[in-house]
Design a protein around this motif. Structure first.
Motif, PDB file in Angstrom:
ATOM      1  N   THR B   7       0.839  -1.192   0.000  1.00 13.89           N
ATOM      2  CA  THR B   7       0.000   0.000   0.000  1.00 13.89           C
ATOM      3  C   THR B   7       0.870   1.235   0.000  1.00 13.89           C
ATOM      4  OG1 THR B   7      -0.060  -0.207   2.373  1.00 13.89           O
ATOM      5  CG2 THR B   7      -1.988  -0.975   1.175  1.00 13.89           C
ATOM      6  N   LYS B   8       0.444   2.194  -0.790  1.00 10.23           N
ATOM      7  CA  LYS B   8       1.169   3.459  -0.796  1.00 10.23           C
ATOM      8  C   LYS B   8       0.849   4.199   0.498  1.00 10.23           C
ATOM      9  CE  LYS B   8       0.317   3.914  -5.554  1.00 10.23           C
ATOM     10  NZ  LYS B   8      -0.785   4.493  -6.273  1.00 10.23           N
ATOM     11  N   GLY B  10      -0.643   6.777   2.864  1.00  8.82           N
ATOM     12  CA  GLY B  10      -1.837   7.591   2.694  1.00  8.82           C
ATOM     13  C   GLY B  10      -3.025   6.823   2.167  1.00  8.82           C
ATOM     14  N   GLN B  11      -2.744   5.645   1.602  1.00  5.50           N
ATOM     15  CA  GLN B  11      -3.863   4.911   1.011  1.00  5.50           C
ATOM     16  C   GLN B  11      -4.775   4.310   2.077  1.00  5.50           C
ATOM     17  OE1 GLN B  11      -2.612   1.942  -1.715  1.00  5.50           O
ATOM     18  NE2 GLN B  11      -4.616   1.729  -2.627  1.00  5.50           N
ATOM     19  N   LEU B  12      -4.135   3.817   3.143  1.00  9.70           N
ATOM     20  CA  LEU B  12      -4.922   3.225   4.233  1.00  9.70           C
ATOM     21  C   LEU B  12      -5.859   4.269   4.822  1.00  9.70           C
ATOM     22  CD1 LEU B  12      -2.584   0.926   6.290  1.00  9.70           C
ATOM     23  CD2 LEU B  12      -4.714   0.319   5.170  1.00  9.70           C
ATOM     24  N   GLU B  13      -5.311   5.437   5.000  1.00  7.61           N
ATOM     25  CA  GLU B  13      -6.106   6.521   5.566  1.00  7.61           C
ATOM     26  C   GLU B  13      -7.298   6.823   4.678  1.00  7.61           C
ATOM     27  OE1 GLU B  13      -5.285  11.064   6.916  1.00  7.61           O
ATOM     28  OE2 GLU B  13      -3.578   9.787   6.495  1.00  7.61           O
ATOM     29  N   LYS B  14      -7.020   6.816   3.369  1.00  5.82           N
ATOM     30  CA  LYS B  14      -8.086   7.091   2.411  1.00  5.82           C
ATOM     31  C   LYS B  14      -9.185   6.049   2.529  1.00  5.82           C
ATOM     32  CE  LYS B  14      -6.198   9.543  -1.446  1.00  5.82           C
ATOM     33  NZ  LYS B  14      -5.410   9.299  -2.651  1.00  5.82           N
ATOM     34  N   ARG B  15      -8.734   4.778   2.667  1.00  4.71           N
ATOM     35  CA  ARG B  15      -9.719   3.708   2.759  1.00  4.71           C
ATOM     36  C   ARG B  15     -10.572   3.881   4.017  1.00  4.71           C
ATOM     37  NH1 ARG B  15      -7.156  -1.961   2.523  1.00  4.71           N
ATOM     38  NH2 ARG B  15      -6.255  -1.208   0.585  1.00  4.71           N
TER      39      ARG B  15
END
Lengths: 290, 340
Positions: B7-8, B10-15
């Protein structure tokens, strides 16, 4: 939780020590019971007792006169009463179910999930709580008109769905659920939805029951939507119908009809209360939150 | 070894964000469409004089004239507001305290507890709507035994008249106030049952009396619920249909002289004052911190201070390093020039 075994919340034995508490509660309980007794008795009062001054709480010579008048009046109108009952049931049922679903979902998100703008949304909801609903009547009418929902069930349902009070209550209860419980579930690989369904919902059952009752009575007695958004007579609700019946007839006869109508309206309220009573009195002790 | 991240950043946060929005979406749509938008619209209306004509609304922009008119020329609203303020400020603590007492009594082990609880929850279903209306019409809500005028005379001697009047009105509406406290009792009871009983046992071991237990364990634990109840009570009392100001706003809206714009201005003022009351109570309740909270807060403040200091030092160090590097570069360049 010491002292709670299964669902019997009453201690088995009567003790002298309880006496002082019961003595304190009993007179207050009598006051609390007065409205119910009054409503029931009022519907059975004959004409001269309805207008007695000072008002009597108990009925002396009960008659079924008021009910007979009510049914006679409803037989005269074009649309049968069952139609109004049907409308009311549909509207009330969908509002209660949907508002519980929406407010628990939003409450869960606002309380436990992390996303941008969460606090701003909370503040907005709390401010919206304060606003007088009478004042938004006309803009709301315009919105409903623009969406083309006049004379449909949606006009009854949608304005009541966004219930800030319900969300507020539910959110406060979800706040009390410890994060550790959710973290444990996350560790075991539960998804957000799974947590919502199998942890949050069972734990806040008492709050849900309360919200359900509040929503129910808010909808059940609501005449506003029938008044403003509905022109078609056959789409109006029972509450509105009983209201107009009482107003249509002359003031003196209307009183009796109104009293009977209120009792009829009140019975489902009481029934829902008695059904949900068990769930909000018993589950509170077992919610497993410490 | 495959060190590649899947995962890049910031992507987890976005999810996470997306899930949050998903849960909140249905409620949000309803709120914006049927609550917020109309509220904004009504503010716009409150700046206009509005006449309802058969062919639609006729608007005339007047700025804040509606508001100034309320304050300067309309006696009804200001007087109603005064009595509303006093009554709320007195009645809310009474209701909350009363429901707390009842909830504590209902939390005791007594026989017939189920029955008592049912009786005290009953007001939940009668406190609003036509039932209450009828009771109020019949004047069944006042206590016949109590001689209100005598109490008023007594209070008048010791207190200013306005205050005495509102206190007596609270007394004469005592039963109504009791009927308003169904939900509050329920909420308090739920909160009381969630208190860990081992806390009380520990306190008892250390010789704490019941009185001390109440102040040191019960009250601090249910503090958030007290706030919840206060807010609920204020809102319930201000927004139900028996409230005189609500009736006034409604009447103004339909009357020929007032009109919708004027009523909107009233509603806005009323809501602002209502919020002020809620904020006042919130500060009163949540503002008072006990020793532990104060200590925790102090500790956090110190922690933050330390962090700030650390960051400062690190930044200064970086700056120094940079300037040092620059100097070195300059020197090197000079040297290379020289050598050239």
């Amino acid at each position: 939780m010491a002292g709670y075994k299964g669902s019997n919340i009453n201690p088995k034995k009567f003790e002298i020590g309880q006496l002082k508490i019961i003595l304190a509660l009993l007179p207050l309980a009598v006051f609390m019971g007065i409205p119910i007794v009054f409503i029931v008795c009022h519907a059975f009062k004959p004409m001269d007792e309805l207008f007695a001054f000072p008002p009597q709480i108990l009925v002396h010579k009960p008659t079924l006169d008021n009910f007979v008048k009510l049914f006679k009046a409803s037989a005269d109108s074009n649309i049968p009463m069952s139609r109004y009952v049907f409308n009311s049931v549909i509207v009330t049922g969908s509002v209660v179910l949907l508002s519980i679903l929406f407010s628990t979902m939003a409450g869960f998100a606002l309380s436990k999930l992390r996303f941008k703008g969460k606090y701003a949304l909370l503040e907005i909801n709390n401010t919206a709580l304060m606003f007088v609903s009478v004042a938004v009547m006309i803009p709301r009418y315009l919105v409903i008109d623009a969406l083309g929902m006049k004379d449909t069930y949606f006009a009854h349902i949608l304005p009541l769905l966004a219930m800030p009070v319900g969300l507020f209550l539910v959110k406060q209860f979800i706040d009390q659920i410890p994060d550790a419980l959710l973290d444990a579930a996350y560790m075991d690989g539960a998804s957000d939805f799974k947590i919502y369904r199998s942890i949050i919902i069972p734990l806040i059952k008492p709050a849900i029951a309360t919200t359900a009752i509040l929503a129910f009575q808010q909808v059940w007695v609501n005449v506003e939507s029938s008044n403003f958004y509905i022109n078609d007579e056959s789409m109006k609700t029972l509450a509105f119908y009983l209201n107009t019946l009482a107003n249509q007839n002359s003031n003196v006869a209307g009183q009796g009809i109104q009293a009977a109508g209120i009792l009829i309206q009140f019975i489902p309220n009481l029934a829902i209360f008695l059904i949900l009573r068990k769930s909000f009195m018993n589950t509170m002790a077992h919610s497993g939150i410490k | 070894m495959n060190n590649k991240r899947k995962t890049k950043p910031g992507q987890l946060e976005k999810r996470e964000n997306a899930v949050g929005y998903l849960f909140i979406l249905p409620w949000l749509i309803g709120l914006v469409l049927l609550v917020l938008w109309p509220i904004v619209q009504s503010f716009q209306y409150s700046l206009n004089k509005i006449k309802l004509l058969p062919q639609g609304m006729a608007k005339l922009y007047v700025g804040f004239e509606n508001y100034s008119q309320i304050f300067l020329t309309d006696p009804d609203f200001i007087m109603g507001l005064e009595s509303y303020l006093l009554e709320t400020l007195i009645a809310v603590p009474v209701i909350v305290a009363f429901s707390l007492i009842i909830a504590m009594l209902l939390n005791q082990k007594i026989s017939c507890r189920g029955f008592f609880r049912m009786i005290f929850f009953l007001p939940i279903i009668i406190a609003s709507g036509p039932v209450m209306q009828q009771l109020a019409d019949q004047e069944a809500a006042s206590i016949p035994m109590m001689n209100v005028t005598m109490i008023e005379q007594l209070l008048d001697e010791y207190l200013p008249h306005v205050l005495a009047e509102s206190i007596t009105s609270v007394f004469s509406n005592m039963i109504t106030l009791l009927w308003y406290s169904g939900v509050q009792i329920l909420i308090f009871l739920a909160a009381l049952q969630k208190i860990d009983t081992s806390l009380y046992e520990a306190a008892k071991m250390d010789g704490g009396s019941k009185w001390e237990c109440f102040w040191k364990i019960t009250l601090p634990t249910i503090k958030p619920m007290i706030l919840l109840n206060v807010v609920y009570t204020v809102i319930f009392m201000s927004n139900n249909e028996q409230n005189a100001l609500i009736v006034l706003i409604y009447d103004t809206m339909l009357s020929a002289t007032g009109g919708y714009g004027y009523a909107s201005a009233m509603a806005w003022l009323y809501s602002i004052i209502e919020s002020a009351i809620v904020i006042f109570f919130a500060v009163l309740i949540m503002g008072r911190k006990d020793v532990y909270e104060r200590r925790a807060k102090k500790y956090q403040r110190e922690l933050r201070k330390e962090k700030r200091l650390e960051r400062k030092i690190r930044k200064r160090g970086e700056r120094h390093e940079r300037s040092y590097a620059k100097q070195k570069e300059k020197q090197q360049r000079k040297q290379s020039k020289k050598s050239a």
